[in-house]
Scaffold this motif. Structure first.
Motif, PDB file in Angstrom:
ATOM      1  N   PHE A 203      43.461  26.028  52.122  1.00 38.91           N
ATOM      2  CA  PHE A 203      44.717  26.764  51.913  1.00 38.91           C
ATOM      3  C   PHE A 203      44.861  27.308  50.502  1.00 38.91           C
ATOM      4  CE2 PHE A 203      45.471  22.259  51.142  1.00 38.91           C
ATOM      5  CZ  PHE A 203      46.069  22.257  49.895  1.00 38.91           C
ATOM      6  N   ASP A 204      43.904  26.986  49.604  1.00 37.90           N
ATOM      7  CA  ASP A 204      43.944  27.478  48.227  1.00 37.90           C
ATOM      8  C   ASP A 204      42.584  28.086  47.891  1.00 37.90           C
ATOM      9  OD1 ASP A 204      44.791  27.941  45.594  1.00 37.90           O
ATOM     10  OD2 ASP A 204      44.102  25.978  44.916  1.00 37.90           O
ATOM     11  N   PRO A 205      42.253  29.219  48.527  1.00 40.89           N
ATOM     12  CA  PRO A 205      40.943  29.832  48.295  1.00 40.89           C
ATOM     13  C   PRO A 205      40.872  30.448  46.904  1.00 40.89           C
ATOM     14  CG  PRO A 205      42.306  31.275  49.634  1.00 40.89           C
ATOM     15  CD  PRO A 205      43.076  29.991  49.474  1.00 40.89           C
ATOM     16  N   THR A 206      39.724  30.979  46.558  1.00 41.03           N
ATOM     17  CA  THR A 206      39.541  31.617  45.259  1.00 41.03           C
ATOM     18  C   THR A 206      40.624  32.645  45.008  1.00 41.03           C
ATOM     19  OG1 THR A 206      37.150  31.331  45.397  1.00 41.03           O
ATOM     20  CG2 THR A 206      37.962  32.990  43.854  1.00 41.03           C
ATOM     21  N   ASP A 207      41.304  32.521  43.879  1.00 43.62           N
ATOM     22  CA  ASP A 207      42.361  33.464  43.527  1.00 43.62           C
ATOM     23  C   ASP A 207      41.773  34.865  43.422  1.00 43.62           C
ATOM     24  OD1 ASP A 207      44.183  35.051  41.671  1.00 43.62           O
ATOM     25  OD2 ASP A 207      45.367  33.239  41.962  1.00 43.62           O
ATOM     26  N   VAL A 208      42.463  35.840  43.985  1.00 43.45           N
ATOM     27  CA  VAL A 208      41.924  37.198  44.025  1.00 43.45           C
ATOM     28  C   VAL A 208      41.727  37.764  42.630  1.00 43.45           C
ATOM     29  CG1 VAL A 208      44.161  38.358  44.162  1.00 43.45           C
ATOM     30  CG2 VAL A 208      42.150  39.402  45.236  1.00 43.45           C
ATOM     31  N   SER A 209      42.456  37.253  41.632  1.00 42.62           N
ATOM     32  CA  SER A 209      42.275  37.741  40.259  1.00 42.62           C
ATOM     33  C   SER A 209      40.921  37.342  39.693  1.00 42.62           C
ATOM     34  CB  SER A 209      43.396  37.209  39.353  1.00 42.62           C
ATOM     35  OG  SER A 209      43.308  35.807  39.195  1.00 42.62           O
ATOM     36  N   ASN A 210      40.214  36.440  40.377  1.00 44.97           N
ATOM     37  CA  ASN A 210      38.894  36.004  39.938  1.00 44.97           C
ATOM     38  C   ASN A 210      37.760  36.758  40.637  1.00 44.97           C
ATOM     39  OD1 ASN A 210      40.054  33.974  38.315  1.00 44.97           O
ATOM     40  ND2 ASN A 210      40.136  32.567  40.040  1.00 44.97           N
ATOM     41  N   THR A 211      38.110  37.807  41.382  1.00 47.68           N
ATOM     42  CA  THR A 211      37.117  38.521  42.175  1.00 47.68           C
ATOM     43  C   THR A 211      37.068  40.003  41.790  1.00 47.68           C
ATOM     44  OG1 THR A 211      38.592  39.253  43.962  1.00 47.68           O
ATOM     45  CG2 THR A 211      37.764  36.995  44.078  1.00 47.68           C
ATOM     46  N   VAL A 212      36.052  40.693  42.306  1.00 44.43           N
ATOM     47  CA  VAL A 212      35.924  42.131  42.051  1.00 44.43           C
ATOM     48  C   VAL A 212      36.981  42.920  42.806  1.00 44.43           C
ATOM     49  CG1 VAL A 212      33.452  41.998  41.582  1.00 44.43           C
ATOM     50  CG2 VAL A 212      34.243  42.380  43.928  1.00 44.43           C
ATOM     51  N   GLU A 213      37.693  42.273  43.712  1.00 46.67           N
ATOM     52  CA  GLU A 213      38.731  42.937  44.502  1.00 46.67           C
ATOM     53  C   GLU A 213      40.099  42.875  43.831  1.00 46.67           C
ATOM     54  OE1 GLU A 213      37.799  44.200  47.971  1.00 46.67           O
ATOM     55  OE2 GLU A 213      36.108  44.154  46.585  1.00 46.67           O
ATOM     56  N   PHE A 214      40.161  42.443  42.586  1.00 46.95           N
ATOM     57  CA  PHE A 214      41.430  42.161  41.924  1.00 46.95           C
ATOM     58  C   PHE A 214      42.398  43.342  41.944  1.00 46.95           C
ATOM     59  CE2 PHE A 214      43.631  41.750  37.615  1.00 46.95           C
ATOM     60  CZ  PHE A 214      44.705  41.078  38.152  1.00 46.95           C
ATOM     61  N   GLU A 215      41.895  44.553  41.729  1.00 45.45           N
ATOM     62  CA  GLU A 215      42.803  45.704  41.617  1.00 45.45           C
ATOM     63  C   GLU A 215      43.605  45.938  42.888  1.00 45.45           C
ATOM     64  OE1 GLU A 215      42.678  50.399  40.182  1.00 45.45           O
ATOM     65  OE2 GLU A 215      41.052  49.012  39.672  1.00 45.45           O
ATOM     66  N   TYR A 216      43.018  45.616  44.030  1.00 49.78           N
ATOM     67  CA  TYR A 216      43.738  45.819  45.290  1.00 49.78           C
ATOM     68  C   TYR A 216      44.991  44.933  45.377  1.00 49.78           C
ATOM     69  CZ  TYR A 216      39.509  48.236  46.819  1.00 49.78           C
ATOM     70  OH  TYR A 216      38.455  49.108  46.923  1.00 49.78           O
ATOM     71  N   SER A 217      44.952  43.783  44.765  1.00 44.85           N
ATOM     72  CA  SER A 217      46.127  42.906  44.799  1.00 44.85           C
ATOM     73  C   SER A 217      47.045  43.141  43.611  1.00 44.85           C
ATOM     74  CB  SER A 217      45.694  41.436  44.815  1.00 44.85           C
ATOM     75  OG  SER A 217      45.051  41.083  43.610  1.00 44.85           O
ATOM     76  N   HIS A 218      46.492  43.659  42.507  1.00 41.84           N
ATOM     77  CA  HIS A 218      47.284  43.870  41.293  1.00 41.84           C
ATOM     78  C   HIS A 218      48.189  45.095  41.410  1.00 41.84           C
ATOM     79  CE1 HIS A 218      48.299  43.565  37.081  1.00 41.84           C
ATOM     80  NE2 HIS A 218      47.911  44.806  36.873  1.00 41.84           N
ATOM     81  N   ILE A 219      47.706  46.116  42.113  1.00 44.72           N
ATOM     82  CA  ILE A 219      48.467  47.362  42.261  1.00 44.72           C
ATOM     83  C   ILE A 219      49.188  47.354  43.613  1.00 44.72           C
ATOM     84  CG2 ILE A 219      48.341  49.874  42.326  1.00 44.72           C
ATOM     85  CD1 ILE A 219      47.548  48.719  39.635  1.00 44.72           C
ATOM     86  N   ALA A 220      50.484  47.638  43.591  1.00 48.89           N
ATOM     87  CA  ALA A 220      51.271  47.639  44.827  1.00 48.89           C
ATOM     88  C   ALA A 220      51.047  48.925  45.611  1.00 48.89           C
ATOM     89  CB  ALA A 220      52.759  47.487  44.500  1.00 48.89           C
ATOM     90  N   ALA A 221      50.801  48.784  46.905  1.00 50.91           N
ATOM     91  CA  ALA A 221      50.577  49.957  47.759  1.00 50.91           C
ATOM     92  C   ALA A 221      51.757  50.923  47.702  1.00 50.91           C
ATOM     93  CB  ALA A 221      50.323  49.508  49.195  1.00 50.91           C
ATOM     94  N   ASN A 222      52.974  50.385  47.663  1.00 47.97           N
ATOM     95  CA  ASN A 222      54.164  51.247  47.620  1.00 47.97           C
ATOM     96  C   ASN A 222      54.218  52.095  46.364  1.00 47.97           C
ATOM     97  OD1 ASN A 222      55.130  50.460  50.095  1.00 47.97           O
ATOM     98  ND2 ASN A 222      56.480  48.871  49.284  1.00 47.97           N
ATOM     99  N   ASP A 223      53.698  51.560  45.241  1.00 52.11           N
ATOM    100  CA  ASP A 223      53.677  52.344  44.006  1.00 52.11           C
ATOM    101  C   ASP A 223      52.731  53.535  44.139  1.00 52.11           C
ATOM    102  OD1 ASP A 223      55.496  50.656  42.818  1.00 52.11           O
ATOM    103  OD2 ASP A 223      54.004  49.502  41.717  1.00 52.11           O
ATOM    104  N   ILE A 224      51.619  53.331  44.842  1.00 55.04           N
ATOM    105  CA  ILE A 224      50.674  54.431  45.056  1.00 55.04           C
ATOM    106  C   ILE A 224      51.292  55.483  45.966  1.00 55.04           C
ATOM    107  CG2 ILE A 224      48.383  55.037  45.921  1.00 55.04           C
ATOM    108  CD1 ILE A 224      47.569  52.107  45.383  1.00 55.04           C
ATOM    109  N   ILE A 225      51.949  55.035  47.014  1.00 54.93           N
ATOM    110  CA  ILE A 225      52.590  55.961  47.958  1.00 54.93           C
ATOM    111  C   ILE A 225      53.666  56.785  47.248  1.00 54.93           C
ATOM    112  CG2 ILE A 225      54.029  56.105  50.027  1.00 54.93           C
ATOM    113  CD1 ILE A 225      52.582  53.547  51.007  1.00 54.93           C
ATOM    114  N   LYS A 226      54.487  56.119  46.431  1.00 49.75           N
ATOM    115  CA  LYS A 226      55.538  56.825  45.683  1.00 49.75           C
ATOM    116  C   LYS A 226      54.953  57.854  44.728  1.00 49.75           C
ATOM    117  CE  LYS A 226      58.919  53.045  45.788  1.00 49.75           C
ATOM    118  NZ  LYS A 226      59.620  52.023  44.951  1.00 49.75           N
ATOM    119  N   LEU A 227      53.857  57.482  44.045  1.00 52.35           N
ATOM    120  CA  LEU A 227      53.233  58.405  43.105  1.00 52.35           C
ATOM    121  C   LEU A 227      52.680  59.630  43.822  1.00 52.35           C
ATOM    122  CD1 LEU A 227      52.175  59.155  40.292  1.00 52.35           C
ATOM    123  CD2 LEU A 227      50.128  57.780  40.779  1.00 52.35           C
ATOM    124  N   ALA A 228      51.941  59.419  44.894  1.00 50.48           N
ATOM    125  CA  ALA A 228      51.353  60.540  45.622  1.00 50.48           C
ATOM    126  C   ALA A 228      52.434  61.449  46.205  1.00 50.48           C
ATOM    127  CB  ALA A 228      50.437  60.019  46.733  1.00 50.48           C
TER     128      ALA A 228
END
Length: 518
Positions: free
Chosen positions: A405-430
């Motif tokens: 239930f406590d897997p590797t924190d996403v901030s420790n992976t190459v996928e970090f940006e996907y969790s750091h940036i909110a999808a809604n912020d991208i949608i609003k910007l576009a």
């Protein structure tokens, strides 16, 4: 009626102030000492911290400092590490330049995390970082990469008794041009050692927590941080800070400090190159006491490469830092037993393994995690485990249970940006760019620039989003393209894992209720 002048109105008021000896009346023009100045400016330091020229043995360390939760400075202790003698920019580049490390913003609390080599947010190589760290707004805070372990020595006070099985992880700090933390408390016990530069520490005893203005979430967690601005403390907004009594000290190159779990502190780093490590180890509870009656003996410092550390990092793949304490899991299990000494796992997992975003759509996934936990702990399907069985659980078994239930924190992976940036912020910007553009839409290069400057992402991920929208960095993106393709373009951002504090909150509340944290 004749109108009174201002002096007639104010004279009785000032007379009353004089009579009662008060310096604060309805109108008080005196600015509090330290207002809008750095934390610690409100008063002189009045607390003394112990300083030792030698590191005590494990039993004395526990009895004199860990048990009473009392900080202590070990002057010169870091000189026992090879890092103290060898760590220069040239040495680190030549020996460890290709290793991967984790980046954070230079100043804690800043959400703009810098990208490193290859454009990955929050990740860099040692070589690329050192070649650029004088100019970027970031610093390394990362598990010590495996090959570096030979350069970091573990103090002898952690090499006997229960300490030997409780070293959780060792963090590397590397920065230039100064850095600062918020006023905060760590979730683990900590020995912090400086190899280059200096660090100024301000220490505040936990009995003053109610004066520090912790964030609301910090009141439910093992760690936490204060809401105050450490560079300019607003004593009008946060008046209780004026009552805080504190200690202040400087760690020089070669010094270490023991910082108890939950002890409030604020740190400023200085030096053209500042390097240090923090050795995090488990705190003790009533159900996890210190055992080491034979530890009243002197031992030698030992390289980290020869010491058991629960979570290590090879220097290339995903990091394993930031996991919850396996001994806290063990304590929560032990304190959940019924009068017959049995822990019923269906009840335990439903109460203590919960998730913030658990709903009808995620119910099966969450139930599967709970089932995995039960299957590992109870392979015969009895439905319970006993207190005796929990006490005998190995470290590897506890780690395996925790990872369900406590897997590797996403901030420790190459996928970090996907969790750091909110999808809604991208949608609003576009959507915004497509609405205001002089052309019927916007060009890709404009989106890349705004994605980086406004949202804090990287050009690489911005180009990936443009591809999802059906364009490239030179092409035109229309409103029709945004409306049709934006869902697909931000899919990875929508489905990325995020840090979920729910389990920690439940455990913290439970242990407080059972008096395990006293």
């Amino acid at each position: 009626m004749e109108m009174m002048n201002l002096n007639q109105i104010l004279f009785p008021f000032f007379a009353i102030c004089v009579l009662i000896g008060s310096f604060q009346c309805l109108v008080d023009t005196k600015t509090p000492r330290g207002h809008l100045q750095p934390f610690g400016s409100h008063a002189d330091p009045s607390v003394i911290t112990d300083e030792l020229d030698t590191v005590p043995n494990s039993l004395k360390f526990y009895e004199n400092y860990v048990k009473p939760q009392k900080p202590v400075v070990f002057r010169g202790a870091a000189k026992q590490s090879r890092a103290y003698h060898e760590w220069t920019e040239e040495y680190l580049i030549n020996e460890y330049g290709d290793l991967t490390v984790r980046l954070e913003a230079r100043h804690e609390g800043n959400k703009d995390i810098p990208p490193g080599e290859g454009g990955l947010l929050g990740r860099d190589t040692v070589k690329h970082f050192i070649e650029n760290y004088q100019n970027i707004d970031g610093y390394i805070i990362s598990q010590v990469p495996g090959p570096m372990e030979r350069d970091v020595s573990i103090p002898p006070c952690l090499l006997c008794g229960t300490f030997t099985n409780g070293i959780q992880e060792v963090h590397l700090f590397l920065s230039a041009g100064g850095g600062k933390t918020l006023v905060h408390q760590d979730p683990y016990e900590n020995i912090h050692c400086v190899f280059n530069g200096t660090k100024k520490w301000i220490l505040v005893h936990p009995d003053q927590t109610d004066l520090i203005y912790l964030s609301p979430s910090s009141l439910e967690e093992f760690g936490g941080y204060s809401l105050i601005d450490v560079d300019a403390v607003d004593l009008i907004k946060y008046p209780k800070i004026q009552q805080v009594k504190y200690a202040i000290l400087t760690l020089n190159k070669g010094d270490c400090i023991y910082m108890p779990s939950g002890y409030l502190h604020q740190v400023r780093s200085n030096g053209l190159m500042n390097s240090a490590v923090a050795i995090w180890f488990s705190f003790f509870t009533k159900s996890h006491p210190f055992e080491g009656a034979d530890c009243n003996k002197d031992l030698e410092f030992k390289p980290m490469s020869e010491v058991d550390v629960l979570w290590k990092f090879d220097g290339y793949n995903d990091l394993q830092q930031g996991h919850m304490d396996i001994y806290v899991l063990k304590t929560v299990l032990l304190t959940s037993a019924d009068k017959n000494g049995q822990i019923w796992l269906d009840k335990f997992t439903k109460h203590f393994i919960q998730f913030e975003d658990e709903d009808e759509d995620t119910a099966d996934y969450c139930d599967n995690i709970r089932h995995q936990f039960c299957d590992i702990l109870d392979p015969n399907g009895r439905g319970y485990v006993t207190v005796g069985e929990v006490k005998e659980l190995s470290i590897d078994m506890l780690k395996k249970l925790l990872l369900t239930f406590d897997p590797t924190d996403v901030s420790n992976t190459v996928e970090f940006e996907y969790s750091h940036i909110a999808a809604n912020d991208i949608i609003k910007l576009a959507t915004h760019l497509a609405t205001i553009g002089p052309d019927p839409g916007f060009h890709g290069d404009e989106f890349i620039n705004r994605y980086v400057t406004d949202i804090g992402g990287t050009p690489e991920k911005a180009k990936e989003i443009l591809t999802g929208l059906g364009a490239d960095e030179t092409g035109l993106v229309t409103m029709e393209m945004v409306q049709k393709n934006i869902g697909k373009a931000v899919e990875k951002f929508k489905t990325a894992r995020h840090h979920d504090p729910t389990v920690e909150h439940l455990w913290f509340e439970h242990l407080k209720k059972h008096g395990e944290l006293e």
